[in-house]
Enzyme design. Structure first.
Site, PDB file in Angstrom:
ATOM      1  N   ALA A  13       6.445  49.996 -18.816  1.00 15.08           N
ATOM      2  CA  ALA A  13       7.591  49.501 -19.578  1.00 15.08           C
ATOM      3  C   ALA A  13       8.855  49.346 -18.746  1.00 15.08           C
ATOM      4  CB  ALA A  13       7.862  50.432 -20.760  1.00 15.08           C
ATOM      5  N   SER A  14       8.738  49.373 -17.442  1.00 20.45           N
ATOM      6  CA  SER A  14       9.936  49.252 -16.618  1.00 20.45           C
ATOM      7  C   SER A  14      10.420  47.813 -16.494  1.00 20.45           C
ATOM      8  CB  SER A  14       9.693  49.838 -15.220  1.00 20.45           C
ATOM      9  OG  SER A  14       8.593  49.203 -14.594  1.00 20.45           O
ATOM     10  N   ARG A  15       9.579  46.852 -16.909  1.00 20.26           N
ATOM     11  CA  ARG A  15       9.953  45.434 -16.806  1.00 20.26           C
ATOM     12  C   ARG A  15       9.028  44.603 -17.692  1.00 20.26           C
ATOM     13  NH1 ARG A  15       7.268  46.720 -11.918  1.00 20.26           N
ATOM     14  NH2 ARG A  15       9.279  47.186 -10.965  1.00 20.26           N
ATOM     15  N   ILE A  17       6.897  42.394 -20.287  1.00 19.42           N
ATOM     16  CA  ILE A  17       6.516  42.508 -21.688  1.00 19.42           C
ATOM     17  C   ILE A  17       6.706  43.936 -22.193  1.00 19.42           C
ATOM     18  CG2 ILE A  17       4.540  42.416 -23.267  1.00 19.42           C
ATOM     19  CD1 ILE A  17       3.552  39.981 -21.659  1.00 19.42           C
ATOM     20  N   ASP A  69       1.593  57.393 -12.960  1.00 21.26           N
ATOM     21  CA  ASP A  69       0.516  56.495 -12.547  1.00 21.26           C
ATOM     22  C   ASP A  69      -0.620  56.734 -13.521  1.00 21.26           C
ATOM     23  OD1 ASP A  69      -1.665  55.214 -11.407  1.00 21.26           O
ATOM     24  OD2 ASP A  69      -1.158  55.808  -9.352  1.00 21.26           O
ATOM     25  N   TYR A 163     -11.288  40.529 -12.319  1.00 27.22           N
ATOM     26  CA  TYR A 163     -10.164  40.656 -13.255  1.00 27.22           C
ATOM     27  C   TYR A 163     -10.649  40.591 -14.696  1.00 27.22           C
ATOM     28  CZ  TYR A 163      -5.922  39.595 -15.873  1.00 27.22           C
ATOM     29  OH  TYR A 163      -4.905  39.598 -16.803  1.00 27.22           O
TER      30      TYR A 163
END
Length: 270
Positions: A13-15, A17, A69, A163
């Site tokens: 949540a640091s950047r 969405i 992490d 992915y």
């Protein structure tokens, strides 16, 4: 309904969405746990847990910044314990943290494979496992995971098998946890954007038409719509941001466009 007084544990949540979801909840007066790795500024990716926490508090919420992490079990359990100690419990888990590598099999180093599976599939399961004892005590508990609908069409695998496997691991965790905990009153859903979302991380991927994207606010508004729904009324669903918002009465989607009127790019897996 409002998220006022609710405690959200949001990974990554640091950047981007994750931060947008945090700020939307903060405007309701929510408590937000910013659980992410970024504790110091990165010249390539702006935003840290501390800057995100400051934005949450400026928006009207309470914040707890925790360096974490999500591949590390001890760090996740310590972060959850810190959240419970600070806010008294956890009402909502948002599994937002994710790692991406859009290359074919021969161009995928195993360290990238391990990173994606560690963050995406394992991290989602671990954070859910750590939060569930507290979610089961909450009045309207939700787990919301940023993951796509499951679709075994080979076209979603061929360009980036590693992915897709890792991202679908998050989707399968949603499917399984919804079946296990939905009957116990915990809503477990996935949310995915219909279009590409412009984030700082996207700037690092060459060849993306940034003007054909939407802003993270559309995902945040869709997340808010899901998380304010009674848990027993919405679980086990693979939600698409635009579809959910249209069902809730939203008609103006141009306000989410990076460049209104520009052709939009569909996101992966849709």
């Amino acid at each position: 309904m409002s998220l006022n007084g609710k405690t959200l544990f949001i990974t990554g949540a640091s950047r981007g969405i994750g931060l947008a979801i945090a700020l939307r909840a903060a405007r309701d007066g929510a408590n937000v746990v910013i659980a992410a790795k970024s504790s110091v500024p990165n010249p390539k990716l702006p935003g840290t847990i501390h800057s995100a926490a400051a934005e949450v508090e400026a928006a009207g919420g309470q914040a707890l910044a925790v360096q974490c992490d999500i591949r590390e079990e001890d760090e996740v359990r310590a972060a959850v314990a810190a959240a419970v100690e600070r806010f008294g419990g956890i009402d909502i888990l948002v599994n937002n943290a994710s790692a991406i590598w859009l290359r074919g099999a021969l161009d995928t180093p195993m360290k990238r494979y391990d990173l994606m599976h560690g963050v995406n599939a394992r991290g989602t399961f671990l954070c859910s496992q750590a939060c569930l004892p507290h979610l089961l005590k909450a009045s309207n508990p939700h787990i919301l995971t940023l993951a796509p609908p499951l679709n075994l069409d080979p076209k979603w695998f061929a360009p980036h098998t590693a992915y897709t496997m890792a991202k679908y691991g998050m989707s399968m965790a949603t499917l399984g946890l919804a079946a296990e905990f939905g009957p116990q009153g915990v809503a477990v859903n996935a949310l995915w954007p219909r279009t590409v979302i412009r984030t700082d991380a996207l700037n690092m991927i060459p060849g993306v038409d940034l003007e054909g994207c939407r802003t993270p606010e559309i995902v945040a508004d869709a997340a808010h719509a899901a998380l304010t729904t009674p848990a027993r009324e919405l679980s086990g669903q693979f939600l698409i941001d635009e579809t959910l918002l249209r069902a809730r009465g939203v008609t103006d989607f141009e306000r989410y466009a990076v460049k209104p009127g520009h052709a939009l790019m569909d996101d992966l897996f849709l």
